[in-house]
Write a protein that holds these residues in place. Sequence first.
Motif, mmCIF file in Angstrom:
data_model
loop_
_atom_site.group_PDB
_atom_site.id
_atom_site.type_symbol
_atom_site.label_atom_id
_atom_site.label_comp_id
_atom_site.label_asym_id
_atom_site.label_seq_id
_atom_site.Cartn_x
_atom_site.Cartn_y
_atom_site.Cartn_z
ATOM 1 N N ALA A 193 -1.515 -35.298 11.045
ATOM 2 C CA ALA A 193 -2.580 -34.319 10.796
ATOM 3 C C ALA A 193 -2.146 -32.896 11.195
ATOM 4 O O ALA A 193 -2.929 -31.960 11.091
ATOM 5 N N SER A 194 -0.883 -32.757 11.603
ATOM 6 C CA SER A 194 -0.404 -31.487 12.156
ATOM 7 C C SER A 194 -0.175 -30.404 11.103
ATOM 8 O O SER A 194 -0.104 -30.674 9.898
ATOM 9 N N LEU A 205 3.322 -30.880 2.956
ATOM 10 C CA LEU A 205 2.474 -31.286 1.835
ATOM 11 C C LEU A 205 2.177 -30.100 0.920
ATOM 12 O O LEU A 205 2.356 -30.174 -0.300
ATOM 13 N N SER A 206 1.731 -29.016 1.526
ATOM 14 C CA SER A 206 1.262 -27.872 0.752
ATOM 15 C C SER A 206 2.390 -27.036 0.156
ATOM 16 O O SER A 206 2.366 -26.719 -1.031
ATOM 17 N N HIS A 207 3.380 -26.707 0.961
ATOM 18 C CA HIS A 207 4.426 -25.790 0.507
ATOM 19 C C HIS A 207 5.522 -26.503 -0.278
ATOM 20 O O HIS A 207 6.057 -25.960 -1.255
ATOM 21 N N VAL A 241 -5.507 -30.199 4.547
ATOM 22 C CA VAL A 241 -6.830 -29.936 5.138
ATOM 23 C C VAL A 241 -6.699 -29.284 6.510
ATOM 24 O O VAL A 241 -7.705 -28.844 7.080
ATOM 25 N N ASN A 242 -5.474 -29.212 7.032
ATOM 26 C CA ASN A 242 -5.289 -28.612 8.358
ATOM 27 C C ASN A 242 -5.727 -27.142 8.311
ATOM 28 O O ASN A 242 -5.243 -26.372 7.481
ATOM 29 N N PRO A 243 -6.632 -26.725 9.195
ATOM 30 C CA PRO A 243 -7.169 -25.359 9.141
ATOM 31 C C PRO A 243 -6.136 -24.266 9.415
ATOM 32 O O PRO A 243 -6.368 -23.093 9.101
ATOM 33 N N LYS A 244 -4.975 -24.645 9.994
ATOM 34 C CA LYS A 244 -3.949 -23.642 10.302
ATOM 35 C C LYS A 244 -2.965 -23.419 9.154
ATOM 36 O O LYS A 244 -2.100 -22.553 9.235
ATOM 37 N N VAL A 245 -3.094 -24.227 8.093
ATOM 38 C CA VAL A 245 -2.147 -24.128 6.969
ATOM 39 C C VAL A 245 -2.677 -23.167 5.914
ATOM 40 O O VAL A 245 -3.847 -23.236 5.528
ATOM 41 N N ASN A 246 -1.805 -22.285 5.461
ATOM 42 C CA ASN A 246 -2.130 -21.425 4.315
ATOM 43 C C ASN A 246 -1.661 -22.161 3.065
ATOM 44 O O ASN A 246 -0.469 -22.268 2.810
ATOM 45 N N ASN A 247 -2.602 -22.682 2.283
ATOM 46 C CA ASN A 247 -2.248 -23.451 1.088
ATOM 47 C C ASN A 247 -1.773 -22.569 -0.063
ATOM 48 O O ASN A 247 -1.334 -23.081 -1.089
#
Length: 403
Positions: A338-339, A346-348, A355-361
């Motif tokens: 979940a980190s 996953l995103s980059h 869904v991690n709030p610290k990730v800029n998708n």
Amino acid sequence: MSNKYFNIKDTLYDITEKYNEAIELLVSLGFSNLKDENMRKVFGKSISLEEALKLKKINVEIFVAELVDKIKKNEDKLSIKKDTVKISGVLPCPVRVPLTEAFEEWLADKNLNLDYELKAASMGIDWLKDTLINQSKEELPDIFISAGFDLFFDKKLFGKYKAENIFEDITDIEQYNDDFHNEYIKLEDPNKQYSIIGVVPAVFLVNEKELKGRQMPSSWEDILKKEFQNSVSLPVGDFDLFNAILLNIYKNYGEDGVKKLGRCLQRSMHPSEMVKSHIKKYDKPVVTIMPYFFTKMIKKGEPMIPVWPKDGAIISPIFMLSKNEKKKALKPIVDFFASKEVGEILSHNGKFPSVNPKVNNMITKENKYMWLGWDYIKEHDISSLIKKCENIFNSAVKGDERV
């Protein structure tokens, strides 16, 4: 003669009721009537272990030693299993390698006893289904990771365990990334059973040259219009995403919408084929519906235009389920998946928004997501609904208007 497990004066029934090992050993020595549950009760309650062994002229000491040995060995196996954290699941193909490498690097300095199998999504989930069908609650893997609806919401598979509340969201993420917690969507499980680590969004890839006077489709409603019949390539082979598409179309447009989706099908292609479909000589699809990741493969100058549906990219969530009885042992592993680090892979790397709030998708806020919704999932038998939608879709593809 006694030991910490049993006394030879105990009834045959009491000992066999407590230890399956006793049944196996006694049957192998000629007590075939113990295979029958009723016979075991009737005969077993009327005779002690010592009397039964003497009846068959079996050496009591040798039998006791062998039975105790079998019980101890099984206890050791169970003890090892109990201390081992078992993880099973499938990961999206584009990120499986970097995710597995990051996980193994993270594990390197941890003193954890793990048994994990994280296969590529292209391998399917039948092997996971077999795991659920053939194993008891105690033998189930401690963490499951997979995208899609058909596995985790099948009442014959996960449904029975969900009802027993054996899974719990222990990620400590109170509120998901703004992309998934806003006026349009709230992706968190209100019952705190299912964790989600990311999503697979479905978008359109439009061959501009093949539109031939048709307006550029900008929504799922557009795709269902008559002018796009026999003109759309769908990810039928990608069961996770395709099932999500079927369910959302059914929810929003009913059976008629699923029929229209079937009629618009030109063919099913792998996404890597989809991005090259413009070079085909014949039967070029006008629109291909595909995971967002594959839009990265479009080259400059090609007539393929990516379109994010204005009513939202239909999403197939990447779920993570964790057993609450092993919460303490699982917490560091769950925290890893979940980190922010995993979220960015996953995103980059994969264009699977986290869904991690610290990730800029890195996806504009104008781009919305279409989510089936927890209330809808709760109110419907999702597994049965998938089968119903598949039947409607397949009949429409074949042109059977009796659907």
